[in-house]
Design an enzyme around this catalytic site. Structure first.
Site, PDB file in Angstrom:
ATOM      1  CG  HIS A 125      -1.761   1.228   1.341  1.00  0.00           C
ATOM      2  ND1 HIS A 125      -2.788   1.500   0.463  1.00  0.00           N
ATOM      3  CD2 HIS A 125      -1.726   2.267   2.208  1.00  0.00           C
ATOM      4  CE1 HIS A 125      -3.362   2.633   0.796  1.00  0.00           C
ATOM      5  NE2 HIS A 125      -2.734   3.134   1.850  1.00  0.00           N
TER       6      HIS A 125
ATOM      7  CD  GLU B 242      -9.742   7.099  -3.087  1.00  0.00           C
ATOM      8  OE1 GLU B 242     -10.770   7.265  -2.392  1.00  0.00           O
ATOM      9  OE2 GLU B 242      -9.044   6.071  -3.028  1.00  0.00           O
TER      10      GLU B 242
ATOM     11  CG  ASP C 142      -5.203   2.165  -2.651  1.00  0.00           C
ATOM     12  OD1 ASP C 142      -5.039   2.503  -1.462  1.00  0.00           O
ATOM     13  OD2 ASP C 142      -5.981   1.261  -2.994  1.00  0.00           O
TER      14      ASP C 142
ATOM     15  N   GLY D 146       3.011   5.175   4.712  1.00  0.00           N
ATOM     16  CA  GLY D 146       2.777   5.908   5.946  1.00  0.00           C
ATOM     17  C   GLY D 146       1.466   5.582   6.602  1.00  0.00           C
ATOM     18  CD  GLU D 147       1.626   6.812  11.977  1.00  0.00           C
ATOM     19  OE1 GLU D 147       0.727   7.540  12.429  1.00  0.00           O
ATOM     20  OE2 GLU D 147       2.722   6.666  12.539  1.00  0.00           O
TER      21      GLU D 147
ATOM     22  N   GLY E 136      -4.368   8.575   6.673  1.00  0.00           N
ATOM     23  CA  GLY E 136      -4.846   9.933   6.884  1.00  0.00           C
ATOM     24  C   GLY E 136      -3.799  11.016   6.859  1.00  0.00           C
ATOM     25  CG  LEU E 137      -0.020  10.653   8.301  1.00  0.00           C
ATOM     26  CD1 LEU E 137       1.352  10.059   8.585  1.00  0.00           C
ATOM     27  CD2 LEU E 137      -0.251  11.869   9.186  1.00  0.00           C
ATOM     28  N   GLY E 138      -2.179  11.992   4.090  1.00  0.00           N
ATOM     29  CA  GLY E 138      -2.172  12.711   2.820  1.00  0.00           C
ATOM     30  C   GLY E 138      -1.160  12.216   1.815  1.00  0.00           C
ATOM     31  CE  LYS E 139      -0.445   6.186   2.508  1.00  0.00           C
ATOM     32  NZ  LYS E 139      -1.168   6.492   3.758  1.00  0.00           N
ATOM     33  CB  SER E 140      -3.564  10.295  -2.560  1.00  0.00           C
ATOM     34  OG  SER E 140      -3.604   8.878  -2.461  1.00  0.00           O
TER      35      SER E 140
ATOM     36  NE  ARG F 164      16.533  17.290  15.029  1.00  0.00           N
ATOM     37  CZ  ARG F 164      16.540  18.487  15.566  1.00  0.00           C
ATOM     38  NH1 ARG F 164      16.534  18.619  16.893  1.00  0.00           N
ATOM     39  NH2 ARG F 164      16.571  19.568  14.818  1.00  0.00           N
TER      40      ARG F 164
END
Length: 307
Positions: free
Chosen positions: A137, A201, A176, A152-153, A155-159, A243
């Site tokens: 994914h 998407e 996706d 990534g997790e 809801g972080l806005g990958k698309s 870091r």
């Protein structure tokens, strides 16, 4: 289907065994094969279940002997259970061989191309076709010429990040779901599933046809995976990651280590710029330039001078 796949490149004809169009490779042989090289080669009686190539020397071996010996050599081919026989070097098919293929329903193709060329073409094709594969994914992109998988997790806005990177001149491979194939011992190739080709998407907008909106140059058919960019929230970053990691991070994909960077997503950060910077830094590392190690060496020399 193999015949249709190379009808144009090899200009071959289907001479015999037309009723065996669905003939397949033996599953045990495919699992045992270390690469596509094990699934195709010159006629060899100790390597069953593979594509057998008949060039000038092989045809001479099958025809230049007593009638009984020739018949025995040709009949032994049946015991190899080849998925297909390929007559190369522009050779004419002996009538006994044609008859055997018809009786045993073994497809036989004929091409004027050299046997060495046919083997090279089919080995490359079979290595990819039977490569180990998984689906991951994320958003897979061509960023500054490097194959980058953005994960990534939720809801972080990958698309959305992918869309911004496309608007900056980079290319989309898949959104996706990304099909990843190990095409050799240390190379992973990513492709887009047919169903999702050219689509991205974006929440609130829906499906975007990237090729239709941005043009042909905004999409890619495939790329080799060189970097994974993993997006995390602040709490995840503080809990699970350093870091400034002393050693470059990697993630195993199909048992191949792939370089990985972790980027913290917070309001106000330009993630697209950070991703491109990470890609540029990875390109330097691939060229043998390690900025962190150079800094450590500067620090060591400074400490030595201050003593």
């Amino acid at each position: 289907m193999l015949f249709d796949e190379f009808r144009g490149a090899l200009k071959w004809e289907w001479l015999a065994g037309l009723g065996a169009s669905e003939r397949r490779f033996d599953e045990v042989a495919v699992r045992a094969a270390r690469s596509g090289a094990d699934l195709v080669g010159h006629l060899n009686y100790i390597h069953p279940y593979r594509i057998q190539i008949l060039g000038q020397r092989e045809i001479a071996y099958l025809t230049n002997s007593t009638p009984d010996d020739c018949a025995r050599r040709i009949s032994r081919i049946v015991t190899l259970e080849p998925p297909v026989l390929i007559l190369a070097d522009g050779q004419d098919a002996p009538q006994a061989l044609l008859s055997m293929c018809e009786r045993a329903q073994i497809p036989m193709f004929a091409t004027a191309s050299s046997s060495a060329f046919v083997i090279d073409v089919l080995r490359a094709y079979l290595s990819k076709y039977f490569a180990d594969r998984i689906t991951m994914h994320g958003v897979f992109m061509d960023i500054l010429g490097l194959g980058v998988l953005i994960t990534g997790e939720s809801g972080l806005g990958k698309s959305e990040l992918g869309l911004e990177l496309i608007s900056r001149g980079n290319g989309l491979v898949a959104d996706d779901a990304v099909d990843l194939y190990r095409i050799n011992q240390d190379t992973i190739e990513g492709r887009c599933p047919e169903l999702l080709m050219n689509l991205l998407e974006v929440r609130g907008i829906g499906l975007l046809d990237i090729r239709g909106i941005f043009g042909e140059t905004a999409v890619r058919r495939r790329m080799r995976l060189k970097l994974i960019v993993h997006l995390v929230r602040r709490e995840t970053m503080e809990r699970d990651y350093e870091r400034i990691p002393y050693e470059p991070l990697t993630q195993d994909v199909l048992d191949v280590p792939v370089r990985k960077v972790v980027i913290q997503v917070v309001a106000g950060r330009n993630i697209a710029v950070l991703v491109e910077a990470a890609v540029r830094n990875t390109i330097l590392q691939l060229r043998g330039i390690d900025t962190y190690q150079e800094f450590v060496e500067r620090h060591r020399k400074a400490m030595k001078l201050s003593e």
